[in-house]
Design an enzyme around this catalytic site. Sequence first.
Site, PDB file in Angstrom:
ATOM      1  N   GLY A   1     -32.896  20.647 -25.915  1.00  0.00           N
ATOM      2  CA  GLY A   1     -32.437  21.641 -26.890  1.00  0.00           C
ATOM      3  C   GLY A   1     -30.979  21.519 -27.260  1.00  0.00           C
ATOM      4  O   GLY A   1     -30.593  21.844 -28.387  1.00  0.00           O
ATOM      5  N   PHE A   2     -30.159  21.012 -26.326  1.00  0.00           N
ATOM      6  CA  PHE A   2     -28.724  21.004 -26.625  1.00  0.00           C
ATOM      7  C   PHE A   2     -28.030  19.781 -26.019  1.00  0.00           C
ATOM      8  O   PHE A   2     -28.438  19.298 -24.963  1.00  0.00           O
ATOM      9  CB  PHE A   2     -28.065  22.290 -26.084  1.00  0.00           C
ATOM     10  CG  PHE A   2     -28.671  23.540 -26.660  1.00  0.00           C
ATOM     11  CD1 PHE A   2     -29.749  24.158 -26.019  1.00  0.00           C
ATOM     12  CD2 PHE A   2     -28.218  24.066 -27.868  1.00  0.00           C
ATOM     13  CE1 PHE A   2     -30.353  25.289 -26.573  1.00  0.00           C
ATOM     14  CE2 PHE A   2     -28.821  25.196 -28.419  1.00  0.00           C
ATOM     15  CZ  PHE A   2     -29.885  25.807 -27.769  1.00  0.00           C
TER      16      PHE A   2
ATOM     17  N   GLY B   1     -24.418  18.016 -24.442  1.00  0.00           N
ATOM     18  CA  GLY B   1     -23.315  18.474 -23.598  1.00  0.00           C
ATOM     19  C   GLY B   1     -23.721  19.225 -22.341  1.00  0.00           C
ATOM     20  O   GLY B   1     -22.913  19.893 -21.708  1.00  0.00           O
TER      21      GLY B   1
ATOM     22  N   GLY C   1     -24.636  11.305 -25.938  1.00  0.00           N
ATOM     23  CA  GLY C   1     -24.208  12.012 -27.154  1.00  0.00           C
ATOM     24  C   GLY C   1     -22.768  12.461 -27.007  1.00  0.00           C
ATOM     25  O   GLY C   1     -21.833  11.851 -27.528  1.00  0.00           O
TER      26      GLY C   1
ATOM     27  N   ASP D   1     -31.984  13.353 -32.597  1.00  0.00           N
ATOM     28  CA  ASP D   1     -32.678  14.465 -31.931  1.00  0.00           C
ATOM     29  C   ASP D   1     -33.177  15.501 -32.925  1.00  0.00           C
ATOM     30  O   ASP D   1     -32.401  16.328 -33.406  1.00  0.00           O
ATOM     31  CB  ASP D   1     -31.718  15.140 -30.943  1.00  0.00           C
ATOM     32  CG  ASP D   1     -31.543  14.319 -29.693  1.00  0.00           C
ATOM     33  OD1 ASP D   1     -30.397  14.016 -29.331  1.00  0.00           O
ATOM     34  OD2 ASP D   1     -32.566  13.968 -29.091  1.00  0.00           O
TER      35      ASP D   1
ATOM     36  N   ASP E   1     -32.207  10.625 -21.214  1.00  0.00           N
ATOM     37  CA  ASP E   1     -31.608  11.388 -22.302  1.00  0.00           C
ATOM     38  C   ASP E   1     -31.101  12.733 -21.796  1.00  0.00           C
ATOM     39  O   ASP E   1     -31.867  13.619 -21.450  1.00  0.00           O
ATOM     40  CB  ASP E   1     -32.700  11.616 -23.370  1.00  0.00           C
ATOM     41  CG  ASP E   1     -32.190  12.338 -24.587  1.00  0.00           C
ATOM     42  OD1 ASP E   1     -33.034  12.734 -25.415  1.00  0.00           O
ATOM     43  OD2 ASP E   1     -30.974  12.525 -24.701  1.00  0.00           O
ATOM     44  N   GLY E   2     -29.739  12.803 -21.726  1.00  0.00           N
ATOM     45  CA  GLY E   2     -29.177  14.112 -21.410  1.00  0.00           C
ATOM     46  C   GLY E   2     -28.297  14.099 -20.181  1.00  0.00           C
ATOM     47  O   GLY E   2     -28.758  13.742 -19.094  1.00  0.00           O
ATOM     48  N   GLY E   3     -27.028  14.474 -20.356  1.00  0.00           N
ATOM     49  CA  GLY E   3     -26.124  14.651 -19.211  1.00  0.00           C
ATOM     50  C   GLY E   3     -25.536  13.370 -18.676  1.00  0.00           C
ATOM     51  O   GLY E   3     -24.987  13.348 -17.571  1.00  0.00           O
TER      52      GLY E   3
END
Length: 221
Positions: free
Chosen positions: A142-143, A145, A197, A34, A175-177
């Site tokens: 952006g982040f 978690g 991640g 990322d 991508d994400g969560g």
Amino acid sequence: MAQLVPSILSCDFSRLREELLLAQEGGANTIHIDVMDGHFVPNITFGSLMVEAVRNILPHALLDVHLMISNPRSYVTDFAQAGADILSFHVEAVQDYDAVVNEIMKRGLKPGIALCPGTPLETVRHLLEKVYLVLLLTVNPGFGGQKFIVGMEEKITALRKMIREEGLSTEVEIDGGVNEENIEFLASRGASWIVAGSLIFSHKGEIRERVEKLKTRIAPF
Ligand code: DX5
Ligand code: ZN
């Protein structure tokens, strides 16, 4: 078959080599990197030097680079030379999508197009035949978690349907969560590349086992 794509964002960067080798031992062969510039997204992570470091650690892995940056076209050569295999850029960051896709292919990489949660799928329908994957952000970029944005599962299904309608084999990357509770459900909705991640790297001491178990859980889809 759905594949697990560990994102290095939640790695302990002082132990990057160890953690990546553990993920590889667990069966991961594609790594999500990322890249954030603090301009397109409100966070700065790393650039092509990190891709080079991961390439040196995992010479045979597929490096799936997610550019959360403005003006991605200017950096295609850097990431190609650093060892990226797939380069995804945000549709919200450019006007001339085709020019960036062509630049990525010219450098011998596979192009991906990334969409923020609020961006409609119709924006990329015309690109589907040109890109290797569509990357659906299921959190605001952006982040790591963060919590999966409820409702994004509809977008996954709609994208899978759009790809089928066009008679294509474009990969659907989310991508994400992604977490223990939703990963199989998301694979069943048509996600073929599942980025994780914090689900993997926030559990130090269990990285290899977590990759093994998660891979097994999504393999049937
Ligand atoms: C968001 C990042 C994250 C990361 C995965 O900008 O792209 O989605 O890859 O983070 P987790 O799996 O911890 O949500
Ligand atoms: Zn990402």
